[in-house]
Design a protein around this motif. Structure first.
Motif, PDB file in Angstrom:
ATOM      1  N   PHE A 122      -7.722   3.777  -1.262  1.00  0.00           N
ATOM      2  CA  PHE A 122      -9.096   3.575  -0.802  1.00  0.00           C
ATOM      3  C   PHE A 122      -9.290   2.134  -0.321  1.00  0.00           C
ATOM      4  O   PHE A 122      -8.946   1.177  -1.023  1.00  0.00           O
ATOM      5  N   ALA A 123      -9.846   2.014   0.898  1.00  0.00           N
ATOM      6  CA  ALA A 123     -10.048   0.709   1.524  1.00  0.00           C
ATOM      7  C   ALA A 123     -11.356   0.720   2.296  1.00  0.00           C
ATOM      8  O   ALA A 123     -11.966   1.774   2.514  1.00  0.00           O
ATOM      9  N   GLU A 124     -11.792  -0.459   2.710  1.00  0.00           N
ATOM     10  CA  GLU A 124     -12.936  -0.561   3.619  1.00  0.00           C
ATOM     11  C   GLU A 124     -12.481  -0.197   5.034  1.00  0.00           C
ATOM     12  O   GLU A 124     -11.281  -0.243   5.354  1.00  0.00           O
ATOM     13  N   ALA A 125     -13.440   0.099   5.895  1.00  0.00           N
ATOM     14  CA  ALA A 125     -13.124   0.545   7.248  1.00  0.00           C
ATOM     15  C   ALA A 125     -12.302  -0.488   8.020  1.00  0.00           C
ATOM     16  O   ALA A 125     -11.385  -0.134   8.773  1.00  0.00           O
ATOM     17  N   ASP A 126     -12.597  -1.785   7.840  1.00  0.00           N
ATOM     18  CA  ASP A 126     -11.899  -2.838   8.586  1.00  0.00           C
ATOM     19  C   ASP A 126     -10.411  -2.881   8.275  1.00  0.00           C
ATOM     20  O   ASP A 126      -9.628  -3.414   9.075  1.00  0.00           O
ATOM     21  N   TYR A 127     -10.017  -2.364   7.107  1.00  0.00           N
ATOM     22  CA  TYR A 127      -8.618  -2.493   6.679  1.00  0.00           C
ATOM     23  C   TYR A 127      -7.905  -1.150   6.561  1.00  0.00           C
ATOM     24  O   TYR A 127      -6.779  -1.088   6.081  1.00  0.00           O
ATOM     25  N   GLU A 128      -8.544  -0.090   7.030  1.00  0.00           N
ATOM     26  CA  GLU A 128      -7.952   1.245   6.939  1.00  0.00           C
ATOM     27  C   GLU A 128      -6.608   1.305   7.652  1.00  0.00           C
ATOM     28  O   GLU A 128      -5.608   1.795   7.104  1.00  0.00           O
ATOM     29  N   LYS A 129      -6.543   0.792   8.872  1.00  0.00           N
ATOM     30  CA  LYS A 129      -5.307   0.873   9.657  1.00  0.00           C
ATOM     31  C   LYS A 129      -4.197   0.036   9.011  1.00  0.00           C
ATOM     32  O   LYS A 129      -3.037   0.479   8.931  1.00  0.00           O
ATOM     33  N   THR A 130      -4.528  -1.172   8.549  1.00  0.00           N
ATOM     34  CA  THR A 130      -3.525  -2.031   7.915  1.00  0.00           C
ATOM     35  C   THR A 130      -2.929  -1.355   6.691  1.00  0.00           C
ATOM     36  O   THR A 130      -1.706  -1.338   6.498  1.00  0.00           O
ATOM     37  N   VAL A 131      -3.788  -0.776   5.857  1.00  0.00           N
ATOM     38  CA  VAL A 131      -3.327  -0.104   4.646  1.00  0.00           C
ATOM     39  C   VAL A 131      -2.481   1.115   5.005  1.00  0.00           C
ATOM     40  O   VAL A 131      -1.409   1.344   4.421  1.00  0.00           O
ATOM     41  N   ALA A 132      -2.953   1.902   5.964  1.00  0.00           N
ATOM     42  CA  ALA A 132      -2.206   3.098   6.365  1.00  0.00           C
ATOM     43  C   ALA A 132      -0.840   2.735   6.940  1.00  0.00           C
ATOM     44  O   ALA A 132       0.184   3.340   6.594  1.00  0.00           O
ATOM     45  N   ASP A 133      -0.807   1.734   7.833  1.00  0.00           N
ATOM     46  CA  ASP A 133       0.452   1.334   8.466  1.00  0.00           C
ATOM     47  C   ASP A 133       1.448   0.797   7.444  1.00  0.00           C
ATOM     48  O   ASP A 133       2.669   0.974   7.592  1.00  0.00           O
ATOM     49  N   THR A 134       0.920   0.122   6.404  1.00  0.00           N
ATOM     50  CA  THR A 134       1.794  -0.518   5.416  1.00  0.00           C
ATOM     51  C   THR A 134       2.274   0.441   4.350  1.00  0.00           C
ATOM     52  O   THR A 134       3.430   0.355   3.895  1.00  0.00           O
ATOM     53  N   PHE A 135       1.414   1.407   3.944  1.00  0.00           N
ATOM     54  CA  PHE A 135       1.723   2.182   2.741  1.00  0.00           C
ATOM     55  C   PHE A 135       1.830   3.698   2.924  1.00  0.00           C
ATOM     56  O   PHE A 135       2.476   4.366   2.119  1.00  0.00           O
ATOM     57  N   ALA A 136       1.190   4.249   3.937  1.00  0.00           N
ATOM     58  CA  ALA A 136       1.123   5.713   4.032  1.00  0.00           C
ATOM     59  C   ALA A 136       2.503   6.362   4.117  1.00  0.00           C
ATOM     60  O   ALA A 136       2.811   7.319   3.398  1.00  0.00           O
ATOM     61  N   ALA A 158       3.696  -5.624  -1.267  1.00  0.00           N
ATOM     62  CA  ALA A 158       3.807  -4.268  -0.719  1.00  0.00           C
ATOM     63  C   ALA A 158       4.774  -3.426  -1.545  1.00  0.00           C
ATOM     64  O   ALA A 158       4.499  -2.260  -1.868  1.00  0.00           O
ATOM     65  N   ALA A 159       5.902  -4.014  -1.905  1.00  0.00           N
ATOM     66  CA  ALA A 159       6.893  -3.285  -2.705  1.00  0.00           C
ATOM     67  C   ALA A 159       6.344  -2.923  -4.076  1.00  0.00           C
ATOM     68  O   ALA A 159       6.591  -1.820  -4.586  1.00  0.00           O
ATOM     69  N   GLU A 160       5.561  -3.829  -4.653  1.00  0.00           N
ATOM     70  CA  GLU A 160       4.962  -3.565  -5.964  1.00  0.00           C
ATOM     71  C   GLU A 160       3.975  -2.411  -5.897  1.00  0.00           C
ATOM     72  O   GLU A 160       3.955  -1.534  -6.776  1.00  0.00           O
ATOM     73  N   ILE A 161       3.168  -2.380  -4.846  1.00  0.00           N
ATOM     74  CA  ILE A 161       2.179  -1.310  -4.693  1.00  0.00           C
ATOM     75  C   ILE A 161       2.874   0.033  -4.466  1.00  0.00           C
ATOM     76  O   ILE A 161       2.490   1.061  -5.041  1.00  0.00           O
ATOM     77  N   VAL A 162       3.910   0.035  -3.652  1.00  0.00           N
ATOM     78  CA  VAL A 162       4.659   1.272  -3.411  1.00  0.00           C
ATOM     79  C   VAL A 162       5.248   1.791  -4.714  1.00  0.00           C
ATOM     80  O   VAL A 162       5.184   3.001  -5.020  1.00  0.00           O
ATOM     81  N   GLU A 163       5.801   0.908  -5.514  1.00  0.00           N
ATOM     82  CA  GLU A 163       6.385   1.294  -6.791  1.00  0.00           C
ATOM     83  C   GLU A 163       5.322   1.853  -7.737  1.00  0.00           C
ATOM     84  O   GLU A 163       5.549   2.851  -8.431  1.00  0.00           O
ATOM     85  N   GLU A 164       4.138   1.207  -7.770  1.00  0.00           N
ATOM     86  CA  GLU A 164       3.042   1.693  -8.622  1.00  0.00           C
ATOM     87  C   GLU A 164       2.607   3.093  -8.200  1.00  0.00           C
ATOM     88  O   GLU A 164       2.356   3.965  -9.041  1.00  0.00           O
ATOM     89  N   CYS A 165       2.520   3.321  -6.909  1.00  0.00           N
ATOM     90  CA  CYS A 165       2.129   4.641  -6.404  1.00  0.00           C
ATOM     91  C   CYS A 165       3.135   5.713  -6.832  1.00  0.00           C
ATOM     92  O   CYS A 165       2.755   6.815  -7.263  1.00  0.00           O
ATOM     93  N   ARG A 166       4.405   5.396  -6.711  1.00  0.00           N
ATOM     94  CA  ARG A 166       5.437   6.367  -7.084  1.00  0.00           C
ATOM     95  C   ARG A 166       5.438   6.629  -8.589  1.00  0.00           C
ATOM     96  O   ARG A 166       5.553   7.774  -9.035  1.00  0.00           O
ATOM     97  N   ARG A 167       5.300   5.560  -9.364  1.00  0.00           N
ATOM     98  CA  ARG A 167       5.353   5.693 -10.820  1.00  0.00           C
ATOM     99  C   ARG A 167       4.193   6.509 -11.352  1.00  0.00           C
ATOM    100  O   ARG A 167       4.345   7.295 -12.290  1.00  0.00           O
TER     101      ARG A 167
END
Length: 333
Positions: free
Chosen positions: A267-281, A251-260
Motif C-alpha cells: 500500500f502506497a500513496e498515488a505519487d509513489y504507486e509506480k515506483t513501488v510497483a516497478d521496484t517490488f511487484a 529493497a532486498a530487505e522488503i522483498v525478503e519480508e514479503c516472502r517470509r
C-alpha cells in the motif's frame, strides 16, 4: 514653486507612511481586525478546526502550509507566513515533531496562543526522516531506545480515528478558551464531529472482523495507524516522500519480508504507486494499492452536503474510501 514643493511633500509623506506600515507588519504590530484568526499548521488539523469553527461569527481559519500534500518536516516559513502568524490569535499544531519549522514560534510571537493537539497522545514509533534539515546534520529529533538505536515518533495520528478524536477534543477546548462567547456553537460542532467519527470507527471495527490477522508492507508511516485499527500487521514500513531513494539493501530487505510473511498486498500513496510497483511487484508477486493519507487536497466545502461540518465530512469520505480500497485489495467485497 509652491506647487512643486507640495507635490514633493506629498510623495515624501506617502513613502514614509508605506515604510512605517512595512516596519509595523514585520514587527507584528499591525492592527488586528476584530474577530478570531486561527492558523493551523497542517491539513488534517485544518479540517478539524474548520469543522469546530463552522458558522462561528467573525472567526477565520487559515492553513499555514496551504493544503501542502505529503511531508512537511522540511517546510520553510515564508515572509507571508510570518506576517500571518503576527496577526493570528490562535495556532493549532499537529505535534509529534511534525512542525520543526515552528520550533521558535512561541519565542517570536509572544501573544500567540499555541496548542499542540496531540500532547499526551501515545504515539507509535516512527521512521527517521532525513532531509536538508533543521538540526544541522540532516535528521529530525528522535528518541534513543534501550537498544541504543535512534527512533522517531510516528506523528500521523490522524489516520487513527481514536487519534483524530483525541485531537478534536484539544481543538474544541482551544476554541472555547480563545472565544468563550461562542462556546455553545463550538461544543455543538465538536459533538457532531464526534458522532461522525464514532460511526466511522464502527465501520473500521467491522472491517477488522474481516481483515484481522493479515500482514502487509506500507510506504507511508500513517498507514501503520490505519492498518492497526484493522488488525493488519505491518511487517515493514518505508516512509516515502519526494526525496526518498530506495537503496538496494532496503529493497532486498522488503522483498525478503514479503516472502517470509506471505505478503500479497502493498500500500502506497498515488505519487509513489509506480515506483513501488516497478521496484517490488515482480520480485514479490504482490499487488500495489493506493491509499489517501489525508494530507492535502481540496477545500472541505466541496465535500459537505450540509448535514455535517464540511471538514469532518471530507475526512470521513476519504477514510471510507481507504477502507473500501483495502477490502477490495483483499477481495473481501
Amino acid at each position: 514653486m509652491k506647487k512643486k514643493k507640495a507635490v514633493f511633500m506629498t510623495v515624501l509623506l506617502l513613502a514614509a507612511t508605506g515604510f512605517t506600515a512595512l516596519i509595523a507588519a514585520v514587527a507584528g504590530r499591525k492592527e488586528k481586525s476584530p474577530g478570531l484568526l486561527c492558523v493551523t499548521s497542517f491539513y488534517p488539523v485544518y479540517l478539524l478546526a474548520e469543522s469546530v469553527a463552522e458558522g462561528a461569527e467573525a472567526v477565520e481559519v487559515v492553513n499555514l502550509t496551504e493544503n501542502h500534500g505529503g511531508c512537511i518536516h522540511d517546510y520553510t516559513l515564508t515572509t507571508q507566513d510570518m506576517r500571518l502568524l503576527s496577526e493570528a490569535e490562535l495556532l493549532l499544531l499537529n505535534g509529534g515533531g511534525m512542525e520543526l519549522f515552528l520550533s521558535k514560534v512561541a519565542e517570536d510571537y509572544k501573544n500567540l496562543m499555541i496548542v499542540d493537539t496531540s500532547e499526551g497522545y501515545n504515539f507509535l514509533e516512527g521512521v527517521m526522516h532525513v532531509h536538508d534539515a533543521e538540526d544541522g546534520n540532516g535528521a529530525h529529533p528522535e528518541e534513543t531506545g534501550q537498544d541504543g538505536h535512534s527512533h522517531a515518533l510516528n506523528a500521523h495520528l490522524w489516520l487513527d480515528i481514536d487519534g483524530y478524536l483525541f485531537q478534536l477534543s484539544k481543538i474544541e477546548e482551544a476554541f472555547v478558551a480563545a472565544d468563550p462567547a461562542q462556546e455553545a456553537l463550538y461544543r455543538r460542532n465538536a459533538e457532531a464531529c464526534r458522532q461522525a467519527l464514532a460511526a466511522l470507527r464502527e465501520e473500521y471495527d467491522e472491517g477488522r472482523r474481516l481483515l484481522s490477522g493479515r500482514e502487509t508492507v506500507v510506504f507511508h508511516e500513517g498507514f501503520v495507524y490505519l492498518f492497526r485499527m484493522l488488525g493488519v500487521g505491518t511487517v515493514h514500513c518505508l516512509a516515502m516522500d519526494s526525496d526518498t531513494q530506495i537503496s538496494a539493501g532496503e529493497a532486498a530487505e522488503i522483498v525478503e519480508e514479503c516472502r517470509r510473511h506471505g505478503v500479497t498486498r502493498l500500500f502506497a500513496e498515488a505519487d509513489y504507486e509506480k515506483t513501488v510497483a516497478d521496484t517490488f511487484a515482480a520480485e514479490t508477486g504482490a499487488a500495489v494499492s493506493v491509499l489517501d493519507a489525508v494530507t492535502g487536497g481540496r477545500e472541505p466545502e466541496a465535500a459537505s452536503g450540509g448535514v455535517l461540518p464540511a471538514g469532518i465530512a471530507l475526512y470521513c469520505a476519504v477514510m471510507r474510501r481507504n477502507l473500501e480500497t483495502i477490502k477490495q485489495a483483499y477481495e473481501l467485497q
